[in-house]
Motif scaffolding. Structure first.
Motif, mmCIF file in Angstrom:
data_model
loop_
_atom_site.group_PDB
_atom_site.id
_atom_site.type_symbol
_atom_site.label_atom_id
_atom_site.label_comp_id
_atom_site.label_asym_id
_atom_site.label_seq_id
_atom_site.Cartn_x
_atom_site.Cartn_y
_atom_site.Cartn_z
ATOM 1 N N SER A 5 0.814 -1.218 0.000
ATOM 2 C CA SER A 5 0.000 0.000 0.000
ATOM 3 C C SER A 5 0.846 1.266 0.000
ATOM 4 O O SER A 5 0.338 2.349 -0.257
ATOM 5 C CB SER A 5 -0.933 0.009 1.217
ATOM 6 N N TYR A 6 2.143 1.165 0.289
ATOM 7 C CA TYR A 6 3.032 2.328 0.288
ATOM 8 C C TYR A 6 3.482 2.729 -1.115
ATOM 9 O O TYR A 6 4.081 3.776 -1.297
ATOM 10 C CB TYR A 6 4.294 2.036 1.098
ATOM 11 N N PHE A 7 3.241 1.869 -2.130
ATOM 12 C CA PHE A 7 3.793 2.089 -3.460
ATOM 13 C C PHE A 7 2.784 2.747 -4.389
ATOM 14 O O PHE A 7 1.675 2.248 -4.573
ATOM 15 C CB PHE A 7 4.285 0.765 -4.050
ATOM 16 N N HIS A 8 3.187 3.867 -4.994
ATOM 17 C CA HIS A 8 2.306 4.661 -5.837
ATOM 18 C C HIS A 8 3.022 5.029 -7.128
ATOM 19 O O HIS A 8 4.248 5.066 -7.175
ATOM 20 C CB HIS A 8 1.901 5.948 -5.118
ATOM 21 N N ALA A 9 2.245 5.336 -8.168
ATOM 22 C CA ALA A 9 2.832 5.713 -9.449
ATOM 23 C C ALA A 9 3.413 7.120 -9.423
ATOM 24 O O ALA A 9 4.428 7.390 -10.056
ATOM 25 C CB ALA A 9 1.792 5.599 -10.561
ATOM 26 N N THR A 10 2.775 8.032 -8.695
ATOM 27 C CA THR A 10 3.231 9.419 -8.668
ATOM 28 C C THR A 10 3.334 9.935 -7.240
ATOM 29 O O THR A 10 2.821 9.322 -6.303
ATOM 30 C CB THR A 10 2.271 10.357 -9.435
ATOM 31 N N ALA A 11 3.967 11.073 -7.080
ATOM 32 C CA ALA A 11 4.151 11.692 -5.761
ATOM 33 C C ALA A 11 2.940 12.499 -5.339
ATOM 34 O O ALA A 11 2.935 13.113 -4.283
ATOM 35 C CB ALA A 11 5.387 12.581 -5.780
ATOM 36 N N GLY A 30 4.757 7.014 2.041
ATOM 37 C CA GLY A 30 4.859 6.023 0.980
ATOM 38 C C GLY A 30 5.980 6.314 0.000
ATOM 39 O O GLY A 30 6.843 7.144 0.243
ATOM 40 N N TYR A 31 5.953 5.584 -1.123
ATOM 41 C CA TYR A 31 6.970 5.692 -2.153
ATOM 42 C C TYR A 31 6.311 5.964 -3.492
ATOM 43 O O TYR A 31 5.211 5.506 -3.755
ATOM 44 C CB TYR A 31 7.754 4.376 -2.275
#
Length: 83
Positions: free
Chosen positions: A57-63, A74-75
């Motif tokens: 859940s910490y991983f995302h495509a954009t900031a 997250g990241y």
């Protein structure tokens, strides 16, 4: 959540829960639908180069969020590791 694949590079949003992980990590392994992502730290130091897990859940495509606000935890993806 966006598609997480091996060799992707992520950089932390510098927020709360991720502050004890390296600033930058590379995905080592991820099982689709899994709750965790196996990563390698790229920043050196105590965690650098070592494998560990981070919640998926910490991983995302954009900031930024869908509403355009800056993510505070997250990241976000910043590249792909070259072969």
């Amino acid at each position: 959540m966006h598609r997480i694949e091996a060799r992707q590079i992520y950089t932390t949003c510098r927020g709360g829960a991720t502050s004890h992980y390296p600033e930058t990590v590379v995905v080592d392994a991820y099982e689709p639908g899994g709750h965790t992502v196996e990563v390698l730290g790229l920043d050196g130091g105590e965690s650098g180069g070592l494998g560990f897990t981070i919640p998926a859940s910490y991983f995302h495509a954009t900031a930024t969020t869908a509403a355009g606000r800056r993510r505070i935890t997250g990241y976000y993806m910043t590249g792909t590791l070259d072969e």
